[in-house]
Write a protein that holds these residues in place. Sequence first.
Motif, PDB file in Angstrom:
ATOM      1  N   MET A 142       0.811  -1.113  -0.036  1.00 45.91           N
ATOM      2  CA  MET A 142       0.066  -0.194   0.060  1.00 45.91           C
ATOM      3  C   MET A 142       0.834   1.243   0.004  1.00 45.91           C
ATOM      4  O   MET A 142       1.464   1.389   0.965  1.00 45.91           O
ATOM      5  N   CYS A 151      -2.408   5.767   1.985  1.00 45.43           N
ATOM      6  CA  CYS A 151      -4.024   5.548   2.418  1.00 45.43           C
ATOM      7  C   CYS A 151      -4.528   7.012   3.328  1.00 45.43           C
ATOM      8  O   CYS A 151      -3.825   7.342   4.286  1.00 45.43           O
ATOM      9  N   ILE A 176      -2.664   0.413  -4.256  1.00 41.36           N
ATOM     10  CA  ILE A 176      -1.772  -0.839  -3.848  1.00 41.36           C
ATOM     11  C   ILE A 176      -1.286  -1.279  -5.115  1.00 41.36           C
ATOM     12  O   ILE A 176      -1.852  -1.286  -6.083  1.00 41.36           O
TER      13      ILE A 176
END
Length: 561
Positions: free
Chosen positions: A388, A391, A510
């Motif tokens: 990832m 976020c 991702i």
Amino acid sequence: MPSGCSIRALWIINNHDTVVFSRRFPVMEKRWRSAFKTENESTDPPRLPTDQQLAVAFARRKRREGSSRGYGLRVAQSTKGSDSWVDDPITRHIISLSLSEDDDNESNEKDDTNILWPIVIHTKALYHILVLPLVEPREMKDFVNLSNRSDCGSAVGEDLSFSSLLLNISSITGALMVAHSFGDIVSGDTAEPEVVVAASPSVGGLFDSLTGSIGTPLDLSLSNIFAMKANGFSSAEPPHQDLKQPAWKPYLYKGKQRLLFTIHETINAAMYDRDEIPDSVSVAGQINCRAELEGLPDVSFPLAGLSKARIDSISFHPCAQVPAHGIDKQNIVFQPPLGNFVLMRYQAGCGLGPPVKGFYQLSMVSEDEGAFLFKVGLMEGYKSPLSMEFCTITMPFPRRRIVGFDGTPSAGTVVTTEHSVEWRVVGSGRSLSGKSLEATFPGTIKFSPLKSRRRGDGDDDAESDGEGTENVVNVEEVLVQKMNKDLPAVEMEEPFCWQAYDYAKVSFKIVGASVSRMSIDTKSVNIYPTTKSPVEYSAQVTSGDYILWNTLGKAPSAAAV
């Protein structure tokens, strides 16, 4: 007069309501005038407006409809014959322009000789792209009847409605595609960053490539357009006479050879954290391809992971053939076009589960102050090579202004604006790979006081206050009701923010693999005739509408069938 996907004219208008580019198509206009004379024997067909007349009509409509797109629904300001009088939200995208000089006169009834319709409008950057497709004169009459009737909306079972009228006009689709293609051109937001051209072509030249100079869309691929402008249609080494050159490959590639595949998936989710409402997670994916291969080769490969991906629907580019498939593999054979293109699109389940889990709660302790709590888990069950890159979780408050904020998350940083709080759980440059992360974020938020509206006798306030004192459980509900009375009207662009608070939106990226478990084995890719061309594969997953609904507030959900 079969209209197909033909276009009569196109205009590009800047934010000063000035026409900066226009193009008219005499061939299509001749067809329209001939059909109009056949339909209306005693009436001369109206001519296309000049750029000045078009700009004046567009500015006049903006004043009448409140904006360039308009209201979309019949409101108190709507006048008979206007787009909003039709009472259909699609009139924000397919508009009409009145060419009558006394258009502001409400008693002036519109007819098919003083309006221009249907005009597809697409706004990009600082420009409005207006495309006028070729339609049947009787379809114009139907629209005029709809825009002049006294009732509003569309009744169930009604023979003539605005939606059914547009559904039967195929040229609307072509006009929409042309408008969006030009929007990408004028804004510079092209999807083909790898295409290199020798010189930048003019807008007129691009338009000729799009429409063949006669008003019929031919090819809306930007890579093909730029390549044709730079190289033309000829080839230094034409294909063998036994090989048929497909329409999607107007000239043959010459240079260093390579084959690139990218799986790009978008996750849409609605997370409720409620026993009575199940969470909803879906994946929309596509396989992008770029084949820099000489000649007209065939490419084939088996697509693996179909059973694990739980595919709901699948579609392929016209260049692809799907001769056979098994339980877990799908063989694909295709003759690739030029540049970047979408080989396959699909809808699937999220085989690895949602990458962001958790809940969001916000409770108003007064009309202007609230307490919130986030608890989230990132990348649970996700293993390397999945990573990832970032976020963020954003609390939007489009109808309230933030004046105070207090809170410290267990991970990440916080950025606030006047109308939002953004929690950067994983910041850029600090990727999360090979492990999961749990984080909490408690805090309080304070809004500027609402300007109370004048009320007749205050009965509503008294009634709400009474309910709150009689039932302590309803204190939260009473506060929300009182607060919502003073909230400004919601904009159409924020359809879910009908209260001061309702949801938080998650954004992430991702890389490393797909979340649906769809994959491509580069060692199984075959090219015929055989060439020594490297095959590269990559995958990325981004968030779409990934929503954490406030557990303590209202939330829409689909009813189970």
